[in-house]
Design a protein around this motif. Structure first.
Motif, PDB file in Angstrom:
ATOM      1  N   ASN A 103     -30.573  14.257 -29.194  1.00 31.16           N
ATOM      2  CA  ASN A 103     -30.180  15.465 -28.457  1.00 31.16           C
ATOM      3  C   ASN A 103     -31.291  15.950 -27.529  1.00 31.16           C
ATOM      4  OD1 ASN A 103     -28.161  17.407 -27.919  1.00 31.16           O
ATOM      5  ND2 ASN A 103     -29.272  18.890 -29.162  1.00 31.16           N
ATOM      6  N   GLN A 104     -32.530  15.677 -27.873  1.00 28.19           N
ATOM      7  CA  GLN A 104     -33.663  16.062 -27.022  1.00 28.19           C
ATOM      8  C   GLN A 104     -33.667  15.291 -25.708  1.00 28.19           C
ATOM      9  OE1 GLN A 104     -37.043  15.269 -29.624  1.00 28.19           O
ATOM     10  NE2 GLN A 104     -37.768  17.333 -29.180  1.00 28.19           N
ATOM     11  N   TYR A 105     -33.241  14.028 -25.740  1.00 31.68           N
ATOM     12  CA  TYR A 105     -33.394  13.155 -24.588  1.00 31.68           C
ATOM     13  C   TYR A 105     -32.122  12.897 -23.791  1.00 31.68           C
ATOM     14  CZ  TYR A 105     -37.957  12.368 -26.565  1.00 31.68           C
ATOM     15  OH  TYR A 105     -39.219  12.564 -27.055  1.00 31.68           O
ATOM     16  N   LEU A 106     -30.960  13.085 -24.401  1.00 35.39           N
ATOM     17  CA  LEU A 106     -29.710  12.877 -23.677  1.00 35.39           C
ATOM     18  C   LEU A 106     -29.151  14.216 -23.220  1.00 35.39           C
ATOM     19  CD1 LEU A 106     -27.834  10.165 -25.755  1.00 35.39           C
ATOM     20  CD2 LEU A 106     -29.096   9.894 -23.636  1.00 35.39           C
ATOM     21  N   ASP A 107     -28.842  14.293 -21.947  1.00 31.62           N
ATOM     22  CA  ASP A 107     -28.298  15.523 -21.376  1.00 31.62           C
ATOM     23  C   ASP A 107     -26.825  15.296 -21.041  1.00 31.62           C
ATOM     24  OD1 ASP A 107     -27.871  17.939 -20.161  1.00 31.62           O
ATOM     25  OD2 ASP A 107     -28.893  17.374 -18.308  1.00 31.62           O
ATOM     26  N   PHE A 108     -25.955  15.973 -21.752  1.00 31.63           N
ATOM     27  CA  PHE A 108     -24.517  15.831 -21.551  1.00 31.63           C
ATOM     28  C   PHE A 108     -23.950  16.920 -20.651  1.00 31.63           C
ATOM     29  CE2 PHE A 108     -25.356  13.675 -25.556  1.00 31.63           C
ATOM     30  CZ  PHE A 108     -24.607  12.519 -25.428  1.00 31.63           C
ATOM     31  N   SER A 109     -24.791  17.734 -20.057  1.00 34.79           N
ATOM     32  CA  SER A 109     -24.313  18.884 -19.293  1.00 34.79           C
ATOM     33  C   SER A 109     -23.558  18.497 -18.019  1.00 34.79           C
ATOM     34  CB  SER A 109     -25.471  19.818 -18.947  1.00 34.79           C
ATOM     35  OG  SER A 109     -26.388  19.164 -18.103  1.00 34.79           O
ATOM     36  N   CYS A 110     -23.751  17.297 -17.505  1.00 31.79           N
ATOM     37  CA  CYS A 110     -23.068  16.882 -16.278  1.00 31.79           C
ATOM     38  C   CYS A 110     -21.641  16.400 -16.535  1.00 31.79           C
ATOM     39  CB  CYS A 110     -23.859  15.795 -15.577  1.00 31.79           C
ATOM     40  SG  CYS A 110     -23.951  14.260 -16.518  1.00 31.79           S
ATOM     41  N   ILE A 111     -21.298  16.112 -17.758  1.00 30.79           N
ATOM     42  CA  ILE A 111     -19.995  15.519 -18.081  1.00 30.79           C
ATOM     43  C   ILE A 111     -18.826  16.436 -17.738  1.00 30.79           C
ATOM     44  CG2 ILE A 111     -18.551  14.661 -19.959  1.00 30.79           C
ATOM     45  CD1 ILE A 111     -21.113  13.419 -21.119  1.00 30.79           C
ATOM     46  N   PRO A 112     -18.835  17.719 -18.124  1.00 26.84           N
ATOM     47  CA  PRO A 112     -17.663  18.550 -17.817  1.00 26.84           C
ATOM     48  C   PRO A 112     -17.287  18.564 -16.334  1.00 26.84           C
ATOM     49  CG  PRO A 112     -19.072  19.696 -19.368  1.00 26.84           C
ATOM     50  CD  PRO A 112     -19.818  18.472 -18.921  1.00 26.84           C
ATOM     51  N   GLU A 113     -18.270  18.619 -15.470  1.00 24.63           N
ATOM     52  CA  GLU A 113     -17.980  18.641 -14.033  1.00 24.63           C
ATOM     53  C   GLU A 113     -17.384  17.314 -13.559  1.00 24.63           C
ATOM     54  OE1 GLU A 113     -17.287  20.377 -10.627  1.00 24.63           O
ATOM     55  OE2 GLU A 113     -18.213  21.426 -12.295  1.00 24.63           O
ATOM     56  N   LYS A 114     -17.875  16.212 -14.109  1.00 29.37           N
ATOM     57  CA  LYS A 114     -17.382  14.893 -13.692  1.00 29.37           C
ATOM     58  C   LYS A 114     -15.946  14.625 -14.138  1.00 29.37           C
ATOM     59  CE  LYS A 114     -21.842  12.632 -13.361  1.00 29.37           C
ATOM     60  NZ  LYS A 114     -21.853  12.315 -11.959  1.00 29.37           N
ATOM     61  N   VAL A 115     -15.542  15.182 -15.258  1.00 32.57           N
ATOM     62  CA  VAL A 115     -14.196  14.916 -15.773  1.00 32.57           C
ATOM     63  C   VAL A 115     -13.218  16.068 -15.522  1.00 32.57           C
ATOM     64  CG1 VAL A 115     -15.049  13.322 -17.527  1.00 32.57           C
ATOM     65  CG2 VAL A 115     -14.730  15.730 -18.106  1.00 32.57           C
ATOM     66  N   ARG A 116     -13.656  17.130 -14.881  1.00 30.59           N
ATOM     67  CA  ARG A 116     -12.809  18.300 -14.634  1.00 30.59           C
ATOM     68  C   ARG A 116     -11.463  17.943 -13.989  1.00 30.59           C
ATOM     69  NH1 ARG A 116     -14.494  23.314 -15.058  1.00 30.59           N
ATOM     70  NH2 ARG A 116     -16.632  22.604 -14.840  1.00 30.59           N
ATOM     71  N   PRO A 117     -11.404  17.026 -13.014  1.00 26.61           N
ATOM     72  CA  PRO A 117     -10.097  16.701 -12.413  1.00 26.61           C
ATOM     73  C   PRO A 117      -9.096  16.094 -13.412  1.00 26.61           C
ATOM     74  CG  PRO A 117     -11.890  15.863 -11.053  1.00 26.61           C
ATOM     75  CD  PRO A 117     -12.502  16.361 -12.321  1.00 26.61           C
ATOM     76  N   ARG A 118      -9.582  15.588 -14.509  1.00 26.26           N
ATOM     77  CA  ARG A 118      -8.716  14.963 -15.507  1.00 26.26           C
ATOM     78  C   ARG A 118      -8.160  15.957 -16.527  1.00 26.26           C
ATOM     79  NH1 ARG A 118      -8.750  10.940 -12.518  1.00 26.26           N
ATOM     80  NH2 ARG A 118     -10.334   9.341 -12.626  1.00 26.26           N
ATOM     81  N   TYR A 119      -8.661  17.181 -16.525  1.00 24.70           N
ATOM     82  CA  TYR A 119      -8.255  18.192 -17.497  1.00 24.70           C
ATOM     83  C   TYR A 119      -7.352  19.236 -16.844  1.00 24.70           C
ATOM     84  CZ  TYR A 119     -11.350  16.743 -21.250  1.00 24.70           C
ATOM     85  OH  TYR A 119     -11.936  16.042 -22.274  1.00 24.70           O
TER      86      TYR A 119
END
Length: 69
Positions: free
Chosen positions: A20-36
């Motif tokens: 969790n210290q090294y992986l940043d998942f914060s960009c994922i919601p924006e990248k998949v927003r068109p699919r939701y």
């Protein structure tokens, strides 16, 4: 009844804390927003949660998404 936090239950040097210290998942919601769909059906889990679940499955050899729940 005893109340415990996740901080108390998981040691500081646990593998998932290090990841969790090294992986940043914060960009994922924006990248998949068109699919939701935001106005159809019940609210879903955040996509970053699903990606984290996939990583946990990989690291612990859990092959089924159902077993991750």
């Amino acid at each position: 009844m005893e109340i415990a936090t996740i901080e108390e239950l998981v040691s500081e040097n646990h593998l998932l804390r290090k990841i969790n210290q090294y992986l940043d998942f914060s960009c994922i919601p924006e990248k998949v927003r068109p699919r939701y769909s935001e106005d159809n059906g019940i609210p879903s889990l955040g996509p970053h949660v699903l990606f984290k679940m996939m990583f946990i499955g990989y690291f612990y050899g859990i092959r089924s998404e159902r077993d991750l729940q």
